[in-house]
Write a protein that holds these residues in place. Structure first.
Motif, PDB file in Angstrom:
ATOM      1  N   PRO A 349     -57.557   2.714  -0.382  1.00 53.53           N
ATOM      2  CA  PRO A 349     -56.497   2.965  -0.891  1.00 53.53           C
ATOM      3  C   PRO A 349     -55.077   2.482  -0.125  1.00 53.53           C
ATOM      4  O   PRO A 349     -53.594   1.797  -0.746  1.00 53.53           O
ATOM      5  N   TYR A 350     -54.718   3.676  -0.063  1.00 50.24           N
ATOM      6  CA  TYR A 350     -53.274   3.559   0.624  1.00 50.24           C
ATOM      7  C   TYR A 350     -53.178   2.843   1.714  1.00 50.24           C
ATOM      8  O   TYR A 350     -51.695   2.522   2.234  1.00 50.24           O
ATOM      9  N   ILE A 351     -54.454   2.034   2.333  1.00 50.04           N
ATOM     10  CA  ILE A 351     -53.894   1.382   3.504  1.00 50.04           C
ATOM     11  C   ILE A 351     -53.485   0.537   2.526  1.00 50.04           C
ATOM     12  O   ILE A 351     -52.118  -0.892   3.468  1.00 50.04           O
ATOM     13  N   ASP A 352     -53.995  -0.125   1.915  1.00 52.23           N
ATOM     14  CA  ASP A 352     -53.273  -1.083   0.504  1.00 52.23           C
ATOM     15  C   ASP A 352     -52.149  -0.723   0.330  1.00 52.23           C
ATOM     16  O   ASP A 352     -51.065  -1.842   0.421  1.00 52.23           O
ATOM     17  N   ILE A 353     -51.991   0.083  -0.269  1.00 51.47           N
ATOM     18  CA  ILE A 353     -50.963   0.606  -0.856  1.00 51.47           C
ATOM     19  C   ILE A 353     -49.311   0.631   0.001  1.00 51.47           C
ATOM     20  O   ILE A 353     -48.311  -0.165   0.469  1.00 51.47           O
ATOM     21  N   TYR A 354     -49.990   0.958   1.511  1.00 52.66           N
ATOM     22  CA  TYR A 354     -48.451   0.798   2.415  1.00 52.66           C
ATOM     23  C   TYR A 354     -48.519  -0.843   3.829  1.00 52.66           C
ATOM     24  O   TYR A 354     -47.632  -1.181   3.395  1.00 52.66           O
ATOM     25  N   ILE A 355     -49.478  -1.498   2.938  1.00 50.36           N
ATOM     26  CA  ILE A 355     -49.175  -3.384   3.542  1.00 50.36           C
ATOM     27  C   ILE A 355     -48.720  -3.767   2.428  1.00 50.36           C
ATOM     28  O   ILE A 355     -48.346  -4.516   3.026  1.00 50.36           O
ATOM     29  N   ASN A 377     -47.114   3.351  12.472  1.00 50.91           N
ATOM     30  CA  ASN A 377     -46.476   4.062  12.230  1.00 50.91           C
ATOM     31  C   ASN A 377     -47.125   4.194  10.574  1.00 50.91           C
ATOM     32  O   ASN A 377     -46.878   5.038   9.753  1.00 50.91           O
ATOM     33  N   PHE A 378     -48.517   3.987  10.437  1.00 49.42           N
ATOM     34  CA  PHE A 378     -49.193   4.163   9.509  1.00 49.42           C
ATOM     35  C   PHE A 378     -49.465   5.806   9.680  1.00 49.42           C
ATOM     36  O   PHE A 378     -48.923   6.880   8.194  1.00 49.42           O
ATOM     37  N   VAL A 379     -49.513   6.718  10.207  1.00 43.29           N
ATOM     38  CA  VAL A 379     -50.013   8.387  10.331  1.00 43.29           C
ATOM     39  C   VAL A 379     -48.751   8.574   9.832  1.00 43.29           C
ATOM     40  O   VAL A 379     -49.157   9.726   9.319  1.00 43.29           O
ATOM     41  N   GLU A 380     -47.107   8.141   9.904  1.00 45.71           N
ATOM     42  CA  GLU A 380     -46.285   8.812   9.738  1.00 45.71           C
ATOM     43  C   GLU A 380     -46.222   8.802   8.108  1.00 45.71           C
ATOM     44  O   GLU A 380     -45.873   9.402   7.508  1.00 45.71           O
ATOM     45  N   TRP A 381     -45.979   7.730   8.314  1.00 40.03           N
ATOM     46  CA  TRP A 381     -45.993   6.852   6.490  1.00 40.03           C
ATOM     47  C   TRP A 381     -46.791   8.175   5.663  1.00 40.03           C
ATOM     48  O   TRP A 381     -46.376   8.727   4.691  1.00 40.03           O
ATOM     49  N   PHE A 382     -48.324   8.321   5.976  1.00 38.31           N
ATOM     50  CA  PHE A 382     -49.181   9.040   4.867  1.00 38.31           C
ATOM     51  C   PHE A 382     -49.168  10.134   5.785  1.00 38.31           C
ATOM     52  O   PHE A 382     -49.348  10.289   3.880  1.00 38.31           O
ATOM     53  N   LYS A 383     -48.562  10.928   6.066  1.00 42.10           N
ATOM     54  CA  LYS A 383     -48.490  12.490   6.011  1.00 42.10           C
ATOM     55  C   LYS A 383     -47.483  12.257   5.024  1.00 42.10           C
ATOM     56  O   LYS A 383     -47.073  13.506   4.314  1.00 42.10           O
ATOM     57  N   LEU A 401     -56.157  15.612   5.715  1.00 34.29           N
ATOM     58  CA  LEU A 401     -56.614  14.304   6.564  1.00 34.29           C
ATOM     59  C   LEU A 401     -55.138  13.757   6.753  1.00 34.29           C
ATOM     60  O   LEU A 401     -54.956  13.723   8.137  1.00 34.29           O
ATOM     61  N   ALA A 402     -54.193  13.928   6.074  1.00 37.02           N
ATOM     62  CA  ALA A 402     -52.961  12.930   5.969  1.00 37.02           C
ATOM     63  C   ALA A 402     -52.030  14.483   7.879  1.00 37.02           C
ATOM     64  O   ALA A 402     -51.762  13.840   7.843  1.00 37.02           O
ATOM     65  N   GLU A 403     -52.288  15.481   7.472  1.00 35.62           N
ATOM     66  CA  GLU A 403     -51.456  16.507   8.181  1.00 35.62           C
ATOM     67  C   GLU A 403     -51.906  16.408   9.971  1.00 35.62           C
ATOM     68  O   GLU A 403     -51.724  16.082  10.489  1.00 35.62           O
ATOM     69  N   GLY A 404     -52.929  15.991   9.774  1.00 35.87           N
ATOM     70  CA  GLY A 404     -54.018  15.664  10.839  1.00 35.87           C
ATOM     71  C   GLY A 404     -54.843  16.669  11.609  1.00 35.87           C
ATOM     72  O   GLY A 404     -55.024  17.856  10.839  1.00 35.87           O
ATOM     73  N   PRO A 405     -55.803  16.762  12.379  1.00 32.02           N
ATOM     74  CA  PRO A 405     -56.213  17.920  13.139  1.00 32.02           C
ATOM     75  C   PRO A 405     -55.439  18.910  13.874  1.00 32.02           C
ATOM     76  O   PRO A 405     -54.482  18.453  14.577  1.00 32.02           O
TER      77      PRO A 405
END
Length: 627
Positions: A349-355, A377-383, A401-405
């Motif tokens: 759902p968040y990918i669809d919002i970004y697109i 750019n999706f990694v920074e946008w999602f964070k 998950l958004a903060e990263g491993p």
């Protein structure tokens, strides 16, 4: 209808013999089975033994192609019969009084290439036994092969072994015969596929009759004609073939302690085993018994669900071996994080919002540009999106998950998932098995698209900060070039091969362990160095996993006993015209010497004795992973 009498009736032999001679029916007695009230309406009166028939057909083909002395069906006596029954002038005696070599047999260099190729073959763990120990490099032949070895060689290796060593008009019918056996032994069958095979198998045999001599064909080569009908009426072969019975017979024979009292030893051991198994059900849970042994390639079982947890954190899998800390940063970290986000169902759902935001900013943006923006750019946008309280992202797993491993991962040499056992290339070096082949479908996968094939380099376990623990496993792979220059598929037979000198030109090394399927790579035996870059790809099915209609479930029944594909692949059978056969002699070959294959043919009693002793020989008793 013919008036045949039973053998117990008076004058049966004389009357039946006269009827046989006058009518030419070939029957010499009235079978007692016709006294059964249901026999006339019985749809299947014989259950053909697929296991031994396939073994005998393979040995007939392989011994003739390899020109094994005493076992080949192409010798001097066969050539003499060939001159009487067939019009093959190119295979008759030449001016020197010798018979020329046929193009369906290999010369010494070809046989040496095949034997050395088999000697160096590597397969996944539990797939087949070590065929390298069955090779005789002095006499250039194979010996001691079990029925399951012949089963795998017939269905998977014949198209590969002879592709560069035999002319096309010989290789194609042999490949079609191999693929027909592969289709007949699939776990899932369709009625239309069986009706198609009922028409194709006679055509394949007719093509083989135009190549091999008449002595090549006996009852074993005829019996595959009846397989499709039997499977259409009865059931798939895994419920009817001999593998489970042969395995059980071996288990009983292992219990023989007193060879003077064989039956008593078997009965005593069987009763003890039954009593022990019955009592083991009442033992406490911490007691290890045979019924509680961990099966092969166990992936760790079902993960305990936690409310709100993500699919990538709950997929079962089991690591094995010493864990080594390994840092992940820079380009590698970005590639891993991007792939995890783009392949997590809960992030869709968040990918669809970004697109949608990208299209609002630029209505003319192309799909290729969107894919590039997702990668970059999706990694920074999602964070930032997850940190913004106004976006109402409350799931703690999504936020983590958004903060990263964490920047330190654990690297393992082995991993069990999806019923497969995976090794890294480094861990598999020097071993007799190959468990590093990986296959995955592309993002925009279609029936006309190719899979992605690669080799497993690293097994990394990533952990995300916070409690509860959140871990996921990535496979870092070295991918072959998926374009037509690096991966090609045979248009008729669906045989896939990759160029091992070409690599994927994009840096996308990671996949989720849950997405991985296993393959193994087989080089082609060839006398030309130009063919060494291309290697064949063979997919395998996970052990003890059966794809059932409308649902997928695991079972540990008889499916573990022999390799089978899940579904039938459609293959196009080439139709050969009379003038397309070509010459059957080998212009570059020598002559057939009088010392090759000049043995007397076996009598019918000897052949019958061999067939009867095969099932007693425990062809398939050893475990397929007995290295």
């Amino acid at each position: 209808m013919l008036g045949l009498r039973k053998v117990t009736e008076a004058d049966a032999d004389e009357i039946n013999s006269n009827i046989c001679k006058t009518s030419g029916c070939g029957w010499r007695k009235h079978s007692i089975f016709w006294d059964l009230p249901y026999w006339s309406t019985n749809l299947i009166r014989h259950n053909l033994d697929v296991m031994h028939i396939e073994k005998n057909v393979f040995e007939n083909v392989f011994n003739t192609v390899m020109n094994i002395e005493g076992k080949t069906k192409d010798n001097i006596k066969v050539r003499e019969d060939l001159a009487m029954f067939c019009r093959r002038k190119e295979l008759e005696k030449n001016a020197n009084g010798k018979y020329p070599k046929a193009n369906y047999t290999l010369d010494k260099n070809g046989k040496q290439a095949v034997c050395e190729w088999v000697k160096n073959l590597k397969f996944p763990d539990g797939y087949v036994s070590n065929m390298g120990r069955c090779v005789d490099l002095k006499k250039y032949k194979l010996f001691g092969m079990k029925s399951h070895d012949c089963h795998v060689f017939m269905q998977r290796l014949i198209p590969i072994a002879f592709r560069n060593l035999m002319p096309t008009n010989v290789w194609e019918p042999l490949t079609e015969l191999s693929l027909s056996f592969n289709d007949l032994t699939c776990t899932k069958l369709k009625e239309e596929d069986m009706r198609r095979l009922e028409l194709e198998i006679p055509e394949i045999l007719c093509k083989l009759e135009r190549i091999f001599p008449p002595a090549f064909f006996d009852s074993m080569e005829h019996l595959p004609v009846h397989f499709p009908y039997e499977e259409r009426i009865a059931s798939p072969v895994q419920f009817r073939w001999m593998y489970p019975f042969e395995r059980f017979l071996r288990h009983l024979k292992k219990n023989v302690g007193n060879k003077a009292r064989v039956e008593g030893s078997i009965c005593n051991a069987y009763l003890v085993e039954e009593a022990s198994n019955f009592c083991s059900h009442y033992f406490e849970s911490h007691v290890h018994t045979r019924q509680r042994n961990v099966p092969r390639n166990e992936d760790g079982g079902v993960v305990v669900p936690i409310e709100g947890n993500l699919s990538i954190f709950m997929y079962p899998g089991r690591s094995y071996g010493t864990a080594k800390p390994r840092p992940i940063e820079g380009r590698e970290l970005r590639a891993a994080q991007t792939y995890i986000l783009l392949n997590c169902d809960e992030v869709t759902p968040y990918i669809d919002i970004y697109i949608l935001n990208l299209r609002e900013q630029d209505p003319r943006i192309s799909d290729a540009d969107i894919d590039q923006m997702l990668d970059n750019n999706f990694v920074e946008w999602f964070k930032l999106y997850a940190r913004n309280p106004s976006n109402n992202v409350t799931n703690i797993f999504v936020k983590a998950l958004a903060e990263g491993p964490n920047r330190t991962t654990l690297s393992y040499p082995m991993y069990f998932v999806n019923g497969y056992k995976f090794h890294t290339i480094g861990h598999g070096t020097g071993r007799a098995t190959m468990n590093s082949g990986v296959c995955i479908k592309g993002t925009n996968y279609s029936e006309n698209a190719s899979d992605y094939y690669g080799q497993l380099i690293k097994i990394l376990e990533l952990e995300y900060p916070g409690y509860p623990f959140k871990r996921t496993v990535l496979f870092k792979c070295d991918w072959f070039d998926p374009s037509r220059h690096g991966t090609r598929r045979h248009p008729n037979y669906s045989l896939v091969e990759v160029n091992q000198s070409r690599r994927f030109n994009r840096y996308e090394p990671f996949i989720l362990a849950m997405q991985a399927c296993q393959v193994y790579y087989v080089p082609y035996p060839s006398l030309r160095r130009a063919q060494t870059d291309w290697i064949a790809v063979c997919k395998i099915k996970a052990r003890a996993v059966a794809e059932m209609p409308e649902l997928s479930k695991k079972t540990s029944s008889m499916l573990e006993l022999a390799f089978q594909d899940n579904e039938i692949n459609l293959h196009q059978i080439e139709v050969v015209e009379d003038n397309d056969l070509g010459l059957l002699n080998d212009p570059n070959g020598g002559d057939i010497g009088s010392d090759v294959g000049d043995d007397e043919f076996e009598s019918e009693d000897e052949i019958e004795h061999v067939l009867e002793s095969e099932s007693e020989d425990e062809d398939d008793d050893e475990d397929f992973a007995d290295f």
